[in-house]
Design a protein around this motif. Structure first.
Motif, PDB file in Angstrom:
ATOM      1  N   VAL A  45       0.813  -1.220   0.000  1.00 28.41           N
ATOM      2  CA  VAL A  45       0.000   0.000   0.000  1.00 28.41           C
ATOM      3  C   VAL A  45       0.843   1.265   0.000  1.00 28.41           C
ATOM      4  N   GLY A  46       1.979   1.218   0.698  1.00 26.92           N
ATOM      5  CA  GLY A  46       2.813   2.404   0.867  1.00 26.92           C
ATOM      6  C   GLY A  46       2.557   3.046   2.213  1.00 26.92           C
ATOM      7  N   GLY A  47       3.154   4.194   2.421  1.00 30.25           N
ATOM      8  CA  GLY A  47       2.938   4.956   3.649  1.00 30.25           C
ATOM      9  C   GLY A  47       3.628   4.362   4.854  1.00 30.25           C
ATOM     10  N   VAL A  48       3.033   4.641   6.022  1.00 31.05           N
ATOM     11  CA  VAL A  48       3.563   4.190   7.303  1.00 31.05           C
ATOM     12  C   VAL A  48       2.438   3.481   8.049  1.00 31.05           C
ATOM     13  N   LEU A  49       2.737   2.313   8.588  1.00 30.27           N
ATOM     14  CA  LEU A  49       1.780   1.584   9.421  1.00 30.27           C
ATOM     15  C   LEU A  49       2.344   1.522  10.830  1.00 30.27           C
ATOM     16  N   MET A  50       1.533   1.971  11.798  1.00 33.21           N
ATOM     17  CA  MET A  50       1.915   1.892  13.207  1.00 33.21           C
ATOM     18  C   MET A  50       0.909   1.012  13.944  1.00 33.21           C
ATOM     19  N   VAL A  51       1.419   0.125  14.764  1.00 34.41           N
ATOM     20  CA  VAL A  51       0.586  -0.707  15.623  1.00 34.41           C
ATOM     21  C   VAL A  51       0.748  -0.123  17.022  1.00 34.41           C
ATOM     22  N   VAL A  52      -0.351   0.388  17.577  1.00 37.81           N
ATOM     23  CA  VAL A  52      -0.291   1.101  18.851  1.00 37.81           C
ATOM     24  C   VAL A  52      -1.333   0.562  19.835  1.00 37.81           C
ATOM     25  N   PHE A  53      -1.024   0.726  21.118  1.00 39.97           N
ATOM     26  CA  PHE A  53      -1.983   0.446  22.174  1.00 39.97           C
ATOM     27  C   PHE A  53      -2.538   1.772  22.647  1.00 39.97           C
ATOM     28  N   ASP A  54      -3.874   1.860  22.782  1.00 39.03           N
ATOM     29  CA  ASP A  54      -4.449   3.071  23.368  1.00 39.03           C
ATOM     30  C   ASP A  54      -4.342   2.960  24.888  1.00 39.03           C
ATOM     31  N   GLU A  55      -4.807   3.956  25.602  1.00 43.58           N
ATOM     32  CA  GLU A  55      -4.632   3.980  27.058  1.00 43.58           C
ATOM     33  C   GLU A  55      -5.426   2.888  27.769  1.00 43.58           C
ATOM     34  N   GLU A  56      -6.393   2.292  27.087  1.00 43.29           N
ATOM     35  CA  GLU A  56      -7.174   1.205  27.688  1.00 43.29           C
ATOM     36  C   GLU A  56      -6.652  -0.169  27.273  1.00 43.29           C
ATOM     37  N   GLY A  57      -5.582  -0.192  26.482  1.00 44.74           N
ATOM     38  CA  GLY A  57      -4.975  -1.459  26.091  1.00 44.74           C
ATOM     39  C   GLY A  57      -5.501  -2.049  24.809  1.00 44.74           C
ATOM     40  N   ARG A  58      -6.307  -1.303  24.072  1.00 46.76           N
ATOM     41  CA  ARG A  58      -6.794  -1.791  22.784  1.00 46.76           C
ATOM     42  C   ARG A  58      -5.726  -1.576  21.715  1.00 46.76           C
ATOM     43  N   LEU A  59      -5.563  -2.558  20.860  1.00 45.27           N
ATOM     44  CA  LEU A  59      -4.591  -2.485  19.785  1.00 45.27           C
ATOM     45  C   LEU A  59      -5.236  -1.823  18.581  1.00 45.27           C
ATOM     46  N   GLU A  60      -4.549  -0.847  18.011  1.00 42.52           N
ATOM     47  CA  GLU A  60      -5.071  -0.126  16.855  1.00 42.52           C
ATOM     48  C   GLU A  60      -4.012  -0.074  15.767  1.00 42.52           C
ATOM     49  N   LEU A  61      -4.465  -0.104  14.536  1.00 43.96           N
ATOM     50  CA  LEU A  61      -3.580   0.052  13.389  1.00 43.96           C
ATOM     51  C   LEU A  61      -3.775   1.461  12.854  1.00 43.96           C
ATOM     52  N   GLU A  62      -2.709   2.242  12.844  1.00 48.46           N
ATOM     53  CA  GLU A  62      -2.784   3.622  12.380  1.00 48.46           C
ATOM     54  C   GLU A  62      -1.932   3.770  11.122  1.00 48.46           C
ATOM     55  N   VAL A  63      -2.494   4.466  10.161  1.00 46.15           N
ATOM     56  CA  VAL A  63      -1.823   4.659   8.878  1.00 46.15           C
ATOM     57  C   VAL A  63      -1.544   6.136   8.679  1.00 46.15           C
ATOM     58  N   ASP A  64      -0.373   6.418   8.150  1.00 49.83           N
ATOM     59  CA  ASP A  64      -0.006   7.788   7.819  1.00 49.83           C
ATOM     60  C   ASP A  64       0.664   7.767   6.454  1.00 49.83           C
ATOM     61  N   ARG A  65       0.626   8.892   5.792  1.00 52.63           N
ATOM     62  CA  ARG A  65       1.302   8.995   4.501  1.00 52.63           C
ATOM     63  C   ARG A  65       1.774  10.422   4.319  1.00 52.63           C
TER      64      ARG A  65
END
Length: 111
Positions: A45-65
């Motif tokens: 796809v390109g860009g940047v993929l970040m795998v992050v935990f929010d403050e409640e411990g949920r895993l989220e996939l964040e994309v930036d370009r």
């Protein structure tokens, strides 16, 4: 503002993968799976993929370009994220449990 903790990230621009050293205790197979997942996403796809935990411990996939990245596939990004979330659901649930127990100090849920 919520505080997020980055588990790992990959960038198609720098062609690099980053794993937060705080998570070096994860088994090698899981670290490798995360690396493959992130790098494959950025290759497709390109860009940047970040795998992050929010403050409640949920895993989220964040994309930036980058703004001038006209080759970034926005539709492909959404589809790929949904695919990753479906295919790696068990992995993500395990990582969330690991994070909540070892980083947030929650009690292990009873079976």
């Amino acid at each position: 503002m919520e505080e997020e903790i980055v588990l790992c990230a990959a960038s198609s621009y720098e062609r690099k993968f980053y794993l937060n050293p705080e998570f070096d205790a994860l088994p090698e197979s899981i670290r490798q799976e995360l690396q493959i997942m992130c790098v494959m996403y950025t290759e497709d796809v390109g860009g940047v993929l970040m795998v992050v935990f929010d403050e409640e411990g949920r895993l989220e996939l964040e994309v930036d370009r980058e703004e001038e990245d006209f080759l970034f596939d926005e539709i492909g990004s959404v589809l790929k994220i949904k695919q990753i979330q479906q295919e790696r659901r068990e992995l993500f649930e395990s990582l969330e449990l690991f994070f909540r127990v070892f980083y947030l100090g929650e009690e292990l849920p009873e079976a």
